[in-house]
Design an enzyme around this catalytic site. Structure first.
Site, mmCIF file in Angstrom:
data_model
loop_
_atom_site.group_PDB
_atom_site.id
_atom_site.type_symbol
_atom_site.label_atom_id
_atom_site.label_comp_id
_atom_site.label_asym_id
_atom_site.label_seq_id
_atom_site.Cartn_x
_atom_site.Cartn_y
_atom_site.Cartn_z
ATOM 1 N N ASP A 180 -6.348 -3.921 2.648
ATOM 2 C CA ASP A 180 -7.340 -3.789 3.940
ATOM 3 C C ASP A 180 -8.463 -4.490 4.508
ATOM 4 O OD1 ASP A 180 -5.791 -1.883 3.747
ATOM 5 O OD2 ASP A 180 -6.507 0.058 3.986
ATOM 6 N N GLU A 415 -6.780 3.556 -8.820
ATOM 7 C CA GLU A 415 -6.508 2.717 -7.774
ATOM 8 C C GLU A 415 -6.357 1.783 -8.058
ATOM 9 O OE1 GLU A 415 -8.468 4.097 -4.412
ATOM 10 O OE2 GLU A 415 -6.602 2.921 -2.139
HETATM 11 C C1 9WN Z 1 -5.282 2.462 4.694
HETATM 12 C C2 9WN Z 1 -2.334 4.316 -0.270
HETATM 13 C C3 9WN Z 1 -3.266 3.403 0.810
HETATM 14 C C4 9WN Z 1 -1.937 1.214 0.673
HETATM 15 C C5 9WN Z 1 -3.234 1.089 0.549
HETATM 16 C C6 9WN Z 1 -4.302 0.793 0.325
HETATM 17 C C7 9WN Z 1 -5.566 1.816 0.855
HETATM 18 C C8 9WN Z 1 -5.418 3.523 3.210
HETATM 19 C C9 9WN Z 1 -6.859 3.356 3.419
HETATM 20 O O1 9WN Z 1 -4.242 2.763 -0.030
HETATM 21 O O2 9WN Z 1 -5.048 1.807 2.505
HETATM 22 O O3 9WN Z 1 -4.326 2.743 5.016
HETATM 23 O O4 9WN Z 1 -7.373 4.880 3.661
HETATM 24 O O5 9WN Z 1 -7.800 2.777 2.490
HETATM 25 O O6 9WN Z 1 -5.726 -0.578 0.750
HETATM 26 O O7 9WN Z 1 -2.786 -0.901 0.303
HETATM 27 O O8 9WN Z 1 -1.484 1.929 1.047
HETATM 28 O O9 9WN Z 1 -2.775 4.030 -1.693
#
Ligand code: 9WN
Length: 442
Positions: A180, A415
């Site tokens: 992101d 994470e």
């Molecule tokens: C937006 C779920 C996801 C991962 C992504 C990570 C984060 C989401 C957020 O979480 O993104 O899609 O709300 O921050 O960047 O890689 O798939 O774990």
């Protein structure tokens, strides 16, 4: 959760705790990406979660992929979020404005994520085939039944996002990259000017209370503006190039696509669709070449391209190692490995563990605690190691395994991790972290 449960003492205990995390995050229909922060299914998380689950139950692993594939749009796109009914994540399905566009009965976002699915499915099939019996039968049936869907997914990526012959896929939102707020996107985002939109309240910062570990409010307003731009044209693939103020050729996603197209070709050959393999292999070649052509001769790293500005993107991030995923050029591979093991990456002596951070640890913009701006992501470590092992590099796989297991023994299944201290950050009990722990142990 008494203090003596941390750190974990044995690998056996690490495995059983990882299985507990996945079981606790399983709400029946799906394993949510994380218990609080992410109470839904994410596309690339689900693929990694499935391979982790397959070490426990092939049937449960396939169910996960089935649930994702059932959310596939008519166009072939597999959405980046399939929403559960659990409230508390923003933007939710209403804010996405996808009702009526997504298939009936499906609640999803309107963008995609990196196509790691075919690669993970191939891994699950290999595991199930080796086990034989019921597992092998289930994996074969599942693959025969769902192959057309995975092929449609790749065909959509190639036509809607990579039809210009560049061998690179376009993303219209940083969320599509899965990384992101990586500094990769700072240039493109600096040119996104949010216009009038409905006000919003973030929920992520209620859950990760140290806000410095998450993207800023300014970043979020740009994220939401892009969602609105897409919703305004009904998520119509043909209209996105004309309206979106963020358009990036994502080199890492393109490498994943190349590798996964090859894996899909292997599955198609094996499970009854051999006529599809020439096309799949053609895509694999096209995107492998596209990725190789982005490499900066000076730094040796692959680069994204800002389509609207017509510029290469400079910051040294983990995406620069895209050729480790896809290249067939031995000299390029050797150079990349030298950089990967050098002082700007896993060879930085200040690291808690010799693992790749999300940006080079010597990058001036490094933010060691902030999300994709510096922390180490366990899922990336395993994915890159998996790619190396596929090439026959068992030695490097073993080194990354040892470092990763040492990192994970602290016990929270973070994470992401602070590179120099090894502190777990972001969400705890993150599903894909638990899943890759099981892969490392398998
Ligand atoms: C937006 C779920 C996801 C991962 C992504 C990570 C984060 C989401 C957020 O979480 O993104 O899609 O709300 O921050 O960047 O890689 O798939 O774990």
């Amino acid at each position: 959760n008494s203090d003596d449960s941390y750190p974990i003492r044995t690998l056996g205990e690490l495995g059983s705790r990882a299985r507990d995390v996945l079981a606790a995050n399983d709400i029946g229909t799906m394993v949510t990406a994380a218990p609080n922060l992410y109470p839904h299914m994410w596309s690339w998380d689900a693929a990694f979660v499935a391979t982790g689950l397959s070490t426990v139950s092939v049937a449960r692993a396939l169910q996960e992929l089935d649930y994702l594939v059932a959310a596939q749009w008519k166009s072939g796109m597999i959405p980046h979020i399939v929403f559960s009914d659990v409230p508390g994540y923003f933007p939710d399905v209403d804010r996405w404005g996808t009702r009526g566009v997504s298939p009936e009965g499906v609640q999803s976002s309107g963008i995609c994520q990196p196509p790691v699915h075919a690669t993970m499915l191939r891994r699950i099939v290999e595991r199930a085939t080796a086990a034989g019996g019921e597992d092998a039968r289930l994996a074969e049936d599942f693959t025969r039944r769902t192959l057309p869907h995975w092929i449609d997914w790749h065909a959509w990526l190639r036509s809607a996002r990579g039809g210009d012959g560049s061998g690179l896929l376009t993303i219209y939102h940083g969320w599509e990259s899965g990384m992101d707020n990586s500094p990769r996107f700072d240039g493109p985002y600096s040119r996104v000017q949010p216009g009038d939109m409905e006000p919003f309240v973030r929920t992520d910062t209620l859950k990760v209370t140290d806000h410095s570990q998450r993207p800023s409010d300014e970043e979020y307003s740009r994220y939401l503006w892009l969602v609105q731009q897409m919703a305004d044209v009904g998520f119509d693939d043909a209209r996105l190039p004309g309206v979106m103020s963020f358009q990036v050729k994502d080199v890492f996603m393109s490498a994943i696509f190349a590798a996964a197209s090859e894996d899909l070709a292997v599955l198609a050959e094996q499970f009854g669709l051999p006529e599809e393999t020439p096309q799949l292999r053609q895509w694999a070649r096209e995107f492998r070449d596209g990725v190789d052509a982005t490499v900066d001769a000076e730094t040796g790293l692959a680069r994204d391209r800002d389509v609207l500005a017509g510029e290469w993107i400079g910051p040294p991030t983990i995406a620069g190692f895209a050729p480790l995923v896809s290249t067939a050029d031995q000299a390029l591979l050797d150079r990349q490995l030298e950089i990967f093991e050098g002082p700007d990456w896993t060879g930085d002596p200040r690291l808690a563990f010799p693992l790749p951070a999300s940006t080079s640890t010597t990058y001036e913009g490094l933010k060691p605690r902030q999300y994709w701006r510096g922390p180490v992501w366990p899922v990336m470590n395993w994915y890159l190691a998996h790619c190396l092992r596929r090439r026959g590099d068992g030695k490097r796989y073993g080194q990354l395994r040892e470092a990763s297991l040492a990192q994970l023994m602290e016990g929270h299944f973070g994470e992401y991790y602070e590179p120099f201290t090894g502190e777990p950050l972001g969400s705890m009990d993150q599903s894909w972290t638990a899943a890759v722990a099981l892969e490392w142990l398998a």
